[in-house]
Write a protein that holds these residues in place. Structure first.
Motif, PDB file in Angstrom:
ATOM      1  N   ASN A 174       0.841  -1.188   0.000  1.00  0.00           N
ATOM      2  CA  ASN A 174       0.000   0.000   0.000  1.00  0.00           C
ATOM      3  C   ASN A 174       0.883   1.247   0.000  1.00  0.00           C
ATOM      4  OD1 ASN A 174      -2.057  -1.805   0.220  1.00  0.00           O
ATOM      5  ND2 ASN A 174      -2.728  -1.179   2.252  1.00  0.00           N
ATOM      6  N   LEU A 175       0.387   2.288  -0.650  1.00  0.00           N
ATOM      7  CA  LEU A 175       1.143   3.534  -0.733  1.00  0.00           C
ATOM      8  C   LEU A 175       0.233   4.700  -0.387  1.00  0.00           C
ATOM      9  CD1 LEU A 175       2.948   2.867  -4.158  1.00  0.00           C
ATOM     10  CD2 LEU A 175       3.979   2.695  -1.885  1.00  0.00           C
ATOM     11  N   GLY A 176       0.803   5.718   0.256  1.00  0.00           N
ATOM     12  CA  GLY A 176       0.008   6.884   0.620  1.00  0.00           C
ATOM     13  C   GLY A 176       0.840   8.148   0.614  1.00  0.00           C
ATOM     14  N   TYR A 177       0.209   9.228   1.001  1.00  0.00           N
ATOM     15  CA  TYR A 177       0.860  10.533   0.990  1.00  0.00           C
ATOM     16  C   TYR A 177       2.176  10.483   1.767  1.00  0.00           C
ATOM     17  CZ  TYR A 177       1.456  15.591   1.197  1.00  0.00           C
ATOM     18  OH  TYR A 177       1.946  16.863   1.063  1.00  0.00           O
ATOM     19  N   SER A 191     -13.482   6.925 -10.578  1.00  0.00           N
ATOM     20  CA  SER A 191     -13.866   6.456 -11.908  1.00  0.00           C
ATOM     21  C   SER A 191     -14.225   4.981 -11.912  1.00  0.00           C
ATOM     22  CB  SER A 191     -12.735   6.701 -12.907  1.00  0.00           C
ATOM     23  OG  SER A 191     -11.716   5.718 -12.806  1.00  0.00           O
ATOM     24  N   ARG A 192     -13.689   4.227 -10.936  1.00  0.00           N
ATOM     25  CA  ARG A 192     -13.973   2.792 -10.860  1.00  0.00           C
ATOM     26  C   ARG A 192     -15.083   2.478  -9.876  1.00  0.00           C
ATOM     27  NH1 ARG A 192     -13.204   1.751 -15.197  1.00  0.00           N
ATOM     28  NH2 ARG A 192     -13.582  -0.420 -14.670  1.00  0.00           N
ATOM     29  N   GLY A 193     -15.632   3.494  -9.218  1.00  0.00           N
ATOM     30  CA  GLY A 193     -16.735   3.271  -8.287  1.00  0.00           C
ATOM     31  C   GLY A 193     -16.298   2.732  -6.946  1.00  0.00           C
ATOM     32  N   ILE A 194     -15.048   3.001  -6.541  1.00  0.00           N
ATOM     33  CA  ILE A 194     -14.578   2.559  -5.235  1.00  0.00           C
ATOM     34  C   ILE A 194     -14.268   3.780  -4.368  1.00  0.00           C
ATOM     35  CG2 ILE A 194     -13.704   0.343  -6.033  1.00  0.00           C
ATOM     36  CD1 ILE A 194     -10.975   1.478  -6.324  1.00  0.00           C
ATOM     37  N   ALA A 195     -14.108   3.563  -3.068  1.00  0.00           N
ATOM     38  CA  ALA A 195     -13.915   4.673  -2.144  1.00  0.00           C
ATOM     39  C   ALA A 195     -12.706   5.520  -2.537  1.00  0.00           C
ATOM     40  CB  ALA A 195     -13.737   4.134  -0.729  1.00  0.00           C
ATOM     41  N   ALA A 196     -12.947   6.821  -2.738  1.00  0.00           N
ATOM     42  CA  ALA A 196     -11.887   7.732  -3.190  1.00  0.00           C
ATOM     43  C   ALA A 196     -11.115   8.261  -1.991  1.00  0.00           C
ATOM     44  CB  ALA A 196     -12.486   8.876  -4.000  1.00  0.00           C
ATOM     45  N   THR A 197     -10.197   7.437  -1.479  1.00  0.00           N
ATOM     46  CA  THR A 197      -9.427   7.792  -0.297  1.00  0.00           C
ATOM     47  C   THR A 197      -8.132   8.525  -0.637  1.00  0.00           C
ATOM     48  OG1 THR A 197      -8.231   5.688  -0.320  1.00  0.00           O
ATOM     49  CG2 THR A 197     -10.320   5.760   0.904  1.00  0.00           C
ATOM     50  N   GLY A 198      -7.665   8.359  -1.882  1.00  0.00           N
ATOM     51  CA  GLY A 198      -6.394   8.952  -2.264  1.00  0.00           C
ATOM     52  C   GLY A 198      -5.201   8.133  -1.831  1.00  0.00           C
ATOM     53  N   THR A 199      -5.454   6.975  -1.238  1.00  0.00           N
ATOM     54  CA  THR A 199      -4.401   6.045  -0.818  1.00  0.00           C
ATOM     55  C   THR A 199      -4.472   4.800  -1.695  1.00  0.00           C
ATOM     56  OG1 THR A 199      -4.470   6.806   1.481  1.00  0.00           O
ATOM     57  CG2 THR A 199      -3.541   4.626   1.081  1.00  0.00           C
ATOM     58  N   LEU A 200      -3.334   4.296  -2.127  1.00  0.00           N
ATOM     59  CA  LEU A 200      -3.321   3.072  -2.925  1.00  0.00           C
ATOM     60  C   LEU A 200      -3.478   1.884  -1.994  1.00  0.00           C
ATOM     61  CD1 LEU A 200      -2.892   1.869  -5.819  1.00  0.00           C
ATOM     62  CD2 LEU A 200      -0.546   1.404  -5.073  1.00  0.00           C
ATOM     63  N   ASP A 201      -4.687   1.309  -1.958  1.00  0.00           N
ATOM     64  CA  ASP A 201      -4.935   0.127  -1.145  1.00  0.00           C
ATOM     65  C   ASP A 201      -4.990  -1.109  -2.037  1.00  0.00           C
ATOM     66  OD1 ASP A 201      -7.347   0.429  -2.483  1.00  0.00           O
ATOM     67  OD2 ASP A 201      -8.419   1.201  -0.737  1.00  0.00           O
ATOM     68  N   LYS A 202      -5.243  -2.256  -1.436  1.00  0.00           N
ATOM     69  CA  LYS A 202      -5.226  -3.511  -2.188  1.00  0.00           C
ATOM     70  C   LYS A 202      -6.273  -3.529  -3.301  1.00  0.00           C
ATOM     71  CE  LYS A 202      -3.338  -6.475   1.458  1.00  0.00           C
ATOM     72  NZ  LYS A 202      -3.583  -7.648   2.336  1.00  0.00           N
ATOM     73  N   ARG A 203      -7.457  -2.984  -3.020  1.00  0.00           N
ATOM     74  CA  ARG A 203      -8.522  -3.019  -4.018  1.00  0.00           C
ATOM     75  C   ARG A 203      -8.170  -2.163  -5.228  1.00  0.00           C
ATOM     76  NH1 ARG A 203     -14.951  -1.621  -3.110  1.00  0.00           N
ATOM     77  NH2 ARG A 203     -15.670  -2.507  -5.084  1.00  0.00           N
ATOM     78  N   THR A 204      -7.668  -0.952  -4.971  1.00  0.00           N
ATOM     79  CA  THR A 204      -7.281  -0.075  -6.072  1.00  0.00           C
ATOM     80  C   THR A 204      -6.170  -0.707  -6.895  1.00  0.00           C
ATOM     81  OG1 THR A 204      -7.846   1.829  -4.677  1.00  0.00           O
ATOM     82  CG2 THR A 204      -6.536   2.266  -6.652  1.00  0.00           C
TER      83      THR A 204
END
Length: 251
Positions: free
Chosen positions: A52-55, A96-109
């Protein structure tokens, strides 16, 4: 292709028929990925990411994320630093993919990027496209419209929507959107529905390929929309790019 390779592909295809899919090699990735959107380059970059990656994150994995986002239409400089631009690009991609727009790269994204799922803004343009050939019924036209709306969504074995599909899952969902229930697998669809000749194809018909192990929705003008395999996404192709077995008409 060598005899050994041909046999291996055939065996793999036979093993994958359970839910109506087929195995085939994905198109070769471009030797050099340009700034122009390229789903295979996006997949290649995304597969280099393992966490996972984030700010505030830094390093080669962040750079791979930035390159993957650019390749699916969300341009961001490949700096290797996860700053405000990268966070905004991730949020836009997630939305754009209909998933939670958290701004963090999680497993689903990451899973969406790894299968080359592109932006819905591209699919939205295609969603308005309809065949210039008249469908056999209003139900068939609704099935065609549904298929167009799924362009760019990922292939997942056994999936029947709404976020992902396998081949027979897509054809079944298309006709289900028109109020018609059809068999689940590719073989069952071909064997259980009314056959139509190739010369009498109409948009909405289900076309069987690869001896029955794969299906797609005919949308007119020689085109078919299908969910190819786990290395690709729902796409529209010319039906003559795959070995034709026959066609059926659900309604």
């Amino acid at each position: 292709m060598s005899t050994i390779r041909t046999t291996a592909v055939a065996v793999a295809a036979t093993a994958a028929l359970g839910a109506g899919t087929f195995a085939t090699a994905a198109p070769a990735e471009a030797a050099v990925c340009s700034s122009r959107a390229n789903v295979y380059c996006s997949m290649s970059h995304a597969k280099k990411i393992s966490s996972n990656l984030g700010y505030g994150s830094r390093g080669s994995q962040v750079k791979s994320l930035q390159n993957a986002l650019t390749q699916v239409g969300f341009r961001v400089p490949a700096t290797g630093y996860f700053g405000t631009q990268t966070r905004a690009a991730v949020k836009s991609y997630q939305a754009s993919r209909g998933i939670a727009a958290t701004g963090t790269l999680d497993k689903r994204t990451l899973s969406y990027l790894r299968v080359g799922a592109g932006a819905k803004k591209t699919a939205a343009k295609k969603r308005t496209v309809t065949s210039s050939v008249t469908a056999s019924s209003s139900k068939a036209q609704r099935a065609v419209n549904f298929a167009h709306a799924q362009l760019g969504k990922p292939y997942v074995y056994g999936a029947t929507g709404p976020r992902a599909f396998d081949c027979s899952g897509l054809t079944g969902a298309a006709w289900r959107s028109a109020g018609v229930s059809i068999p689940r697998t590719s073989y069952a669809q071909y064997n259980g529905l009314r056959k139509v000749s190739k010369s009498n194809l109409q948009p909405g018909d289900i076309i069987s390929f690869y001896g029955g192990g794969h299906v797609g929705i005919y949308v007119g003008n020689g085109d078919v929309i299908h969910a190819p395999n786990s290395r690709s996404v729902v796409k529209k192709v010319k039906m003559n790019t795959m070995p034709y077995r026959g066609a059926v008409r659900p309604a």
